[in-house]
Enzyme design. Structure first.
Site, PDB file in Angstrom:
ATOM      1  N   ILE A   1      19.382  -1.730 -27.864  1.00  0.00           N
ATOM      2  CA  ILE A   1      18.490  -2.196 -27.026  1.00  0.00           C
ATOM      3  C   ILE A   1      18.763  -2.876 -25.875  1.00  0.00           C
ATOM      4  CG2 ILE A   1      16.208  -3.499 -26.917  1.00  0.00           C
ATOM      5  CD1 ILE A   1      15.636  -2.994 -29.964  1.00  0.00           C
TER       6      ILE A   1
ATOM      7  N   GLN B   1       8.433  -8.611 -43.802  1.00  0.00           N
ATOM      8  CA  GLN B   1       8.964  -7.438 -44.369  1.00  0.00           C
ATOM      9  C   GLN B   1       9.931  -7.781 -45.513  1.00  0.00           C
ATOM     10  OE1 GLN B   1       8.964  -4.290 -43.478  1.00  0.00           O
ATOM     11  NE2 GLN B   1      10.441  -4.022 -45.223  1.00  0.00           N
TER      12      GLN B   1
ATOM     13  N   GLY C   1      12.459  -8.416 -48.279  1.00  0.00           N
ATOM     14  CA  GLY C   1      14.009  -8.417 -48.172  1.00  0.00           C
ATOM     15  C   GLY C   1      14.400  -9.247 -46.722  1.00  0.00           C
TER      16      GLY C   1
ATOM     17  N   TYR D   1      15.009 -13.044 -41.432  1.00  0.00           N
ATOM     18  CA  TYR D   1      14.742 -12.383 -40.106  1.00  0.00           C
ATOM     19  C   TYR D   1      13.553 -12.444 -39.931  1.00  0.00           C
ATOM     20  CZ  TYR D   1      15.045  -8.354 -36.840  1.00  0.00           C
ATOM     21  OH  TYR D   1      14.917  -7.621 -35.642  1.00  0.00           O
TER      22      TYR D   1
ATOM     23  N   LYS E   1      12.354 -14.311 -36.425  1.00  0.00           N
ATOM     24  CA  LYS E   1      11.734 -13.637 -35.137  1.00  0.00           C
ATOM     25  C   LYS E   1      10.167 -14.323 -34.974  1.00  0.00           C
ATOM     26  CE  LYS E   1      14.586 -10.424 -34.002  1.00  0.00           C
ATOM     27  NZ  LYS E   1      15.288 -10.705 -32.751  1.00  0.00           N
TER      28      LYS E   1
ATOM     29  N   PRO F   1       9.373  -5.497 -30.720  1.00  0.00           N
ATOM     30  CA  PRO F   1       9.556  -3.932 -31.173  1.00  0.00           C
ATOM     31  C   PRO F   1       9.252  -3.614 -32.296  1.00  0.00           C
ATOM     32  CG  PRO F   1      11.777  -5.261 -30.391  1.00  0.00           C
ATOM     33  CD  PRO F   1      10.626  -6.302 -30.640  1.00  0.00           C
TER      34      PRO F   1
ATOM     35  N   TYR G   1      10.216  -0.103 -34.992  1.00  0.00           N
ATOM     36  CA  TYR G   1      11.573   0.510 -35.164  1.00  0.00           C
ATOM     37  C   TYR G   1      12.069   1.422 -34.167  1.00  0.00           C
ATOM     38  CZ  TYR G   1      11.295  -1.460 -39.791  1.00  0.00           C
ATOM     39  OH  TYR G   1      10.918  -2.274 -40.715  1.00  0.00           O
TER      40      TYR G   1
HETATM   41  N1  LIG Z   1      16.640  -1.676 -33.600  1.00  0.00           N
HETATM   42  C1  LIG Z   1      15.186  -2.196 -34.237  1.00  0.00           C
HETATM   43  O1  LIG Z   1      14.586  -1.311 -34.614  1.00  0.00           O
HETATM   44  C2  LIG Z   1      14.572  -3.613 -33.514  1.00  0.00           C
HETATM   45  C3  LIG Z   1      13.089  -3.570 -33.941  1.00  0.00           C
HETATM   46  C4  LIG Z   1      12.751  -4.813 -33.525  1.00  0.00           C
HETATM   47  C5  LIG Z   1      13.440  -5.815 -33.159  1.00  0.00           C
HETATM   48  N2  LIG Z   1      15.011  -5.579 -32.750  1.00  0.00           N
HETATM   49  C6  LIG Z   1      15.542  -6.641 -31.905  1.00  0.00           C
HETATM   50  O2  LIG Z   1      16.213  -6.173 -30.960  1.00  0.00           O
HETATM   51  C7  LIG Z   1      17.382  -6.875 -30.561  1.00  0.00           C
HETATM   52  C8  LIG Z   1      18.485  -5.738 -30.591  1.00  0.00           C
HETATM   53  O3  LIG Z   1      18.676  -5.144 -31.354  1.00  0.00           O
HETATM   54  P1  LIG Z   1      19.514  -3.615 -31.630  1.00  0.00           P
HETATM   55  O4  LIG Z   1      18.907  -2.799 -32.682  1.00  0.00           O
HETATM   56  O5  LIG Z   1      19.723  -3.270 -30.296  1.00  0.00           O
HETATM   57  O6  LIG Z   1      20.833  -4.430 -32.127  1.00  0.00           O
HETATM   58  P2  LIG Z   1      22.223  -3.732 -32.510  1.00  0.00           P
HETATM   59  O7  LIG Z   1      22.434  -2.420 -31.922  1.00  0.00           O
HETATM   60  O8  LIG Z   1      22.918  -4.109 -33.774  1.00  0.00           O
HETATM   61  O9  LIG Z   1      22.989  -4.661 -31.076  1.00  0.00           O
HETATM   62  C9  LIG Z   1      23.257  -5.980 -31.306  1.00  0.00           C
HETATM   63  C10 LIG Z   1      23.865  -6.763 -30.132  1.00  0.00           C
HETATM   64  O10 LIG Z   1      23.757  -8.266 -30.210  1.00  0.00           O
HETATM   65  C11 LIG Z   1      25.074  -8.526 -30.138  1.00  0.00           C
HETATM   66  N3  LIG Z   1      25.332 -10.024 -31.091  1.00  0.00           N
HETATM   67  C12 LIG Z   1      25.302  -9.995 -32.287  1.00  0.00           C
HETATM   68  N4  LIG Z   1      25.370 -11.367 -32.621  1.00  0.00           N
HETATM   69  C13 LIG Z   1      25.667 -11.862 -31.591  1.00  0.00           C
HETATM   70  C14 LIG Z   1      25.963 -13.249 -31.392  1.00  0.00           C
HETATM   71  N5  LIG Z   1      26.200 -14.061 -32.402  1.00  0.00           N
HETATM   72  N6  LIG Z   1      26.346 -13.811 -30.149  1.00  0.00           N
HETATM   73  C15 LIG Z   1      26.279 -12.699 -29.158  1.00  0.00           C
HETATM   74  N7  LIG Z   1      25.849 -11.498 -29.298  1.00  0.00           N
HETATM   75  C16 LIG Z   1      25.654 -11.017 -30.443  1.00  0.00           C
HETATM   76  C17 LIG Z   1      26.144  -7.443 -30.393  1.00  0.00           C
HETATM   77  O11 LIG Z   1      27.220  -7.784 -29.832  1.00  0.00           O
HETATM   78  P3  LIG Z   1      28.379  -6.902 -30.566  1.00  0.00           P
HETATM   79  O12 LIG Z   1      28.475  -5.612 -30.070  1.00  0.00           O
HETATM   80  O13 LIG Z   1      29.592  -7.853 -30.032  1.00  0.00           O
HETATM   81  O14 LIG Z   1      28.287  -6.982 -32.147  1.00  0.00           O
HETATM   82  C18 LIG Z   1      25.116  -6.337 -29.786  1.00  0.00           C
HETATM   83  O15 LIG Z   1      25.586  -6.191 -28.450  1.00  0.00           O
HETATM   84  C19 LIG Z   1      17.575  -7.761 -31.942  1.00  0.00           C
HETATM   85  O16 LIG Z   1      17.184  -9.183 -31.634  1.00  0.00           O
HETATM   86  C20 LIG Z   1      16.863  -7.223 -33.144  1.00  0.00           C
HETATM   87  O17 LIG Z   1      16.248  -8.296 -33.831  1.00  0.00           O
HETATM   88  C21 LIG Z   1      15.532  -4.457 -33.124  1.00  0.00           C
END
Ligand SMILES: NC(=O)c1ccc[n+]([C@@H]2O[C@H](COP(=O)([O-])OP(=O)(O)OC[C@H]3O[C@@H](n4cnc5c(N)ncnc54)[C@H](OP(=O)(O)O)[C@@H]3O)[C@@H](O)[C@H]2O)c1
Length: 240
Positions: A14, A141, A143, A147, A151, A177, A179
């Site tokens: 994202i 959610q 489990g 988180y 959040k 967001p 899923y």
């Molecule tokens: N995907 C979903 O369905 C969904 C739904 C609701 C909310 N979200 C939220 O949306 C956000 C992005 O999710 P995503 O699915 O795109 O995640 P993702 O693909 O796992 O990417 C996570 C990103 O965060 C970075 N990161 C993780 N820990 C970090 C830290 N301690 N310091 C700095 N950077 C860090 C990672 O860096 P590295 O590449 O170096 O690991 C990566 O760039 C998150 O906050 C997640 O909780 C996601």
């Protein structure tokens, strides 16, 4: 001069889509990431957007990195707190470390980035902070006590900071967001994912670009009257 926007966790998923969207909008964009150097390098090669490695959960490191970005790129006017991790497990199986890692990164990261940038925004009387929450912070959610708590905390953090920033032209909003098709969701077992998709009224996962569009909207000049709000982008999965 273009405003500088920092997107935490901006090199993948994202966050990557958010970087591209803000770049298209004319912002000078900087991405942050936590550890995956290969992905970060490929991201910078493809987009021309610099990537700074620091742990958003580490207070001192975040303050130092934001100072470095301000020196090297420019003062930070837009922060997108997107970096997030999951360490899932039911309460009885969850270790304190798994609880703490998620709180420190997902919620602590918002505090640390705001501490590093809010005073400057206040001085310049303009700022945008967009925090990425989650449907699971709104609805809970199984489990995910860590988180969901982090959040959910982001939504409270947003509403409180919005009140502090309002008089100074700083808006603070959240996006929740549903899923979204990223690495984080790819980690969910397929049979669990099928059940989740069945509960999404639009009948599919969201795309990262659909979250990014919301961030662009909130970060724009025209978003000045929107503050303290949470924008749900979830395909109709949770309405309230
Ligand atoms: N995907 C979903 O369905 C969904 C739904 C609701 C909310 N979200 C939220 O949306 C956000 C992005 O999710 P995503 O699915 O795109 O995640 P993702 O693909 O796992 O990417 C996570 C990103 O965060 C970075 N990161 C993780 N820990 C970090 C830290 N301690 N310091 C700095 N950077 C860090 C990672 O860096 P590295 O590449 O170096 O690991 C990566 O760039 C998150 O906050 C997640 O909780 C996601």
């Amino acid at each position: 001069m273009a405003h500088v926007a920092v997107v935490t966790g901006g090199t993948r998923g994202i966050g990557r889509a958010i970087c591209l969207s803000l770049q298209r909008d004319g912002f000078t964009v900087v991405a942050n990431y936590g550890g995956n150097d290969d992905k970060a390098r490929a991201f910078t090669d493809e987009t021309g957007i610099p990537a700074y490695k620091f742990d958003v959960g580490d207070h001192e490191a975040t303050l130092a990195a934001c100072e470095k970005i301000a020196d090297e790129v420019g003062v930070i006017d837009v922060v997108v707190n997107n970096a997030g991790i999951t360490r899932d497990g039911t309460l009885l199986k969850m270790s304190y470390e798994e609880w703490d890692d998620v709180m420190r990164t997902n919620l602590g990261g918002c505090f640390n980035m705001a501490k590093a940038t809010f005073a400057g925004m206040k001085e310049r009387k303009w700022g945008r902070i967009v925090n990425i929450g989650s449907i699971n912070g709104q609805a809970g959610q199984y489990g995910q006590v860590n988180y969901a708590a982090a959040k959910s905390g982001i939504h409270g953090f947003t509403k409180a900071l919005a009140q502090e920033g309002a008089r100074y032209g700083i808006t603070v909003n959240a996006i929740a967001p549903g899923y979204i098709d990223t690495d984080m969701v790819a980690a969910v077992p397929e049979n669990v994912l099928e059940k989740i998709v069945a509960k999404i009224p639009v009948g599919r996962l969201g795309q990262a670009s659909e979250i990014a569009r919301g961030v662009s909207f909130l970060a724009s000049e025209e978003g000045a009257f929107i503050t303290g709000s949470t924008l749900s982008i979830n395909g109709g999965q949770h309405m309230y």
